[in-house]
Design an enzyme around this catalytic site. Structure first.
Site, PDB file in Angstrom:
ATOM      1  N   GLU A  28      -5.063   2.772  -6.606  1.00  0.00           N
ATOM      2  CA  GLU A  28      -6.168   1.830  -5.572  1.00  0.00           C
ATOM      3  C   GLU A  28      -7.482   3.280  -6.163  1.00  0.00           C
ATOM      4  O   GLU A  28      -7.617   3.715  -5.710  1.00  0.00           O
ATOM      5  CB  GLU A  28      -5.052   2.561  -4.835  1.00  0.00           C
ATOM      6  CG  GLU A  28      -6.509   1.560  -3.437  1.00  0.00           C
ATOM      7  CD  GLU A  28      -6.079   1.498  -2.424  1.00  0.00           C
ATOM      8  OE1 GLU A  28      -6.821   2.043  -1.141  1.00  0.00           O
ATOM      9  OE2 GLU A  28      -4.852   2.290  -1.732  1.00  0.00           O
ATOM     10  N   HIS A  84       4.082   5.493  -0.730  1.00  0.00           N
ATOM     11  CA  HIS A  84       2.494   4.482   0.033  1.00  0.00           C
ATOM     12  C   HIS A  84       1.628   5.733   0.869  1.00  0.00           C
ATOM     13  O   HIS A  84       2.115   7.125   1.655  1.00  0.00           O
ATOM     14  CB  HIS A  84       2.721   3.530   0.980  1.00  0.00           C
ATOM     15  CG  HIS A  84       1.202   2.911   1.513  1.00  0.00           C
ATOM     16  ND1 HIS A  84      -0.248   2.432   0.286  1.00  0.00           N
ATOM     17  CD2 HIS A  84       0.429   3.313   2.283  1.00  0.00           C
ATOM     18  CE1 HIS A  84      -1.133   2.258   1.194  1.00  0.00           C
ATOM     19  NE2 HIS A  84      -0.274   2.987   2.246  1.00  0.00           N
ATOM     20  N   ASN A  85       0.372   5.830   0.180  1.00  0.00           N
ATOM     21  CA  ASN A  85      -0.879   6.897   0.424  1.00  0.00           C
ATOM     22  C   ASN A  85      -0.288   9.277   0.406  1.00  0.00           C
ATOM     23  O   ASN A  85       0.237   9.365   1.294  1.00  0.00           O
ATOM     24  CB  ASN A  85      -0.855   7.043   1.783  1.00  0.00           C
ATOM     25  CG  ASN A  85      -2.412   6.064   1.860  1.00  0.00           C
ATOM     26  OD1 ASN A  85      -2.919   5.956   1.340  1.00  0.00           O
ATOM     27  ND2 ASN A  85      -2.454   6.136   3.622  1.00  0.00           N
ATOM     28  N   ASP A 138      -5.043   7.550  -4.504  1.00  0.00           N
ATOM     29  CA  ASP A 138      -6.346   6.596  -3.978  1.00  0.00           C
ATOM     30  C   ASP A 138      -7.380   7.929  -4.785  1.00  0.00           C
ATOM     31  O   ASP A 138      -7.808   8.826  -4.825  1.00  0.00           O
ATOM     32  CB  ASP A 138      -6.227   6.486  -2.599  1.00  0.00           C
ATOM     33  CG  ASP A 138      -5.794   5.677  -1.873  1.00  0.00           C
ATOM     34  OD1 ASP A 138      -4.997   5.013  -2.491  1.00  0.00           O
ATOM     35  OD2 ASP A 138      -5.350   5.912  -1.091  1.00  0.00           O
ATOM     36  N   HIS A 140      -8.072   9.660   1.232  1.00  0.00           N
ATOM     37  CA  HIS A 140      -8.452   8.030   1.685  1.00  0.00           C
ATOM     38  C   HIS A 140      -9.984   7.632   1.600  1.00  0.00           C
ATOM     39  O   HIS A 140     -10.165   8.543   2.987  1.00  0.00           O
ATOM     40  CB  HIS A 140      -7.441   8.106   2.696  1.00  0.00           C
ATOM     41  CG  HIS A 140      -7.285   6.992   3.181  1.00  0.00           C
ATOM     42  ND1 HIS A 140      -7.539   6.171   4.267  1.00  0.00           N
ATOM     43  CD2 HIS A 140      -6.110   6.528   3.066  1.00  0.00           C
ATOM     44  CE1 HIS A 140      -6.902   5.284   4.077  1.00  0.00           C
ATOM     45  NE2 HIS A 140      -6.310   5.295   4.004  1.00  0.00           N
ATOM     46  N   GLU A 172       1.283   6.772  -5.278  1.00  0.00           N
ATOM     47  CA  GLU A 172       0.019   6.061  -5.067  1.00  0.00           C
ATOM     48  C   GLU A 172      -0.577   7.254  -5.433  1.00  0.00           C
ATOM     49  O   GLU A 172      -0.803   8.109  -4.270  1.00  0.00           O
ATOM     50  CB  GLU A 172       0.029   5.368  -3.874  1.00  0.00           C
ATOM     51  CG  GLU A 172      -1.195   5.516  -3.553  1.00  0.00           C
ATOM     52  CD  GLU A 172      -1.195   4.386  -2.278  1.00  0.00           C
ATOM     53  OE1 GLU A 172      -1.823   2.705  -2.335  1.00  0.00           O
ATOM     54  OE2 GLU A 172      -1.106   4.597  -1.627  1.00  0.00           O
TER      55      GLU A 172
END
Length: 153
Positions: free
Chosen positions: A102, A23-24, A55, A68, A53
């Site tokens: 994302e 994640h991230n 984003d 982010h 991931e």
């Protein structure tokens, strides 16, 4: 390298397996002030991670960047991230890499992402069959064995 076929058969639908994910993935530090970099993708893949991931946000020119959003984290271009993933994805394991997106980009700019994915991953990008309303999907996701050295978005 680990021979993952000794652990379990890899001929079932990919949706029946658990895999290591991140994640991230892009963040070197906190999600409020951290630096985003391709190094973190390289590190995750080197540890056997099969899911990373991204984003995605539009930069000032409408080009996709990984960051982010609404924080003080630095951005890194989608192109640089994809090139790093492509270079290191299969060093530890031959099994497919899942790119979890994302999505925060404007609809009008999504074609830029598609262009980058096609240029960087080429024929190793899993592309589903066209969807027809009212009919079951024509193609399924590959098994891990069938998806060796492939990318799934």
């Amino acid at each position: 390298l680990v021979d993952y076929t000794k652990v379990q058969p890899m001929d079932r639908p990919i949706t029946e397996y658990y895999f290591n994910s991140s994640h991230n993935t892009y963040l070197e530090d906190t999600q409020l002030f951290g630096i985003s970099s391709t190094r973190m993708y390289v590190a995750a893949l080197a540890q056997g991670c099969r899911g990373v991931e991204l984003d995605l946000w539009d930069d000032a020119n409408g080009d996709p960047e990984v960051t982010h959003g609404h924080t003080a984290t630095s951005p890194v271009t989608l192109s640089h991230v994809c090139k790093a993933i492509n270079a290191y994805a299969f060093v530890k394991s031959p099994y497919p890499v899942v790119l979890s997106i994302e999505q925060h980009c404007a609809k009008k700019n999504l074609h830029k992402q598609a262009t980058i994915w096609k240029e960087v991953f080429g024929s190793r990008l899993v592309r589903p069959s066209p969807f027809v309303v009212g009919q079951p999907p024509a193609g399924a996701l590959p098994t891990p064995e069938e998806g060796k050295h492939m990318f799934i978005i």
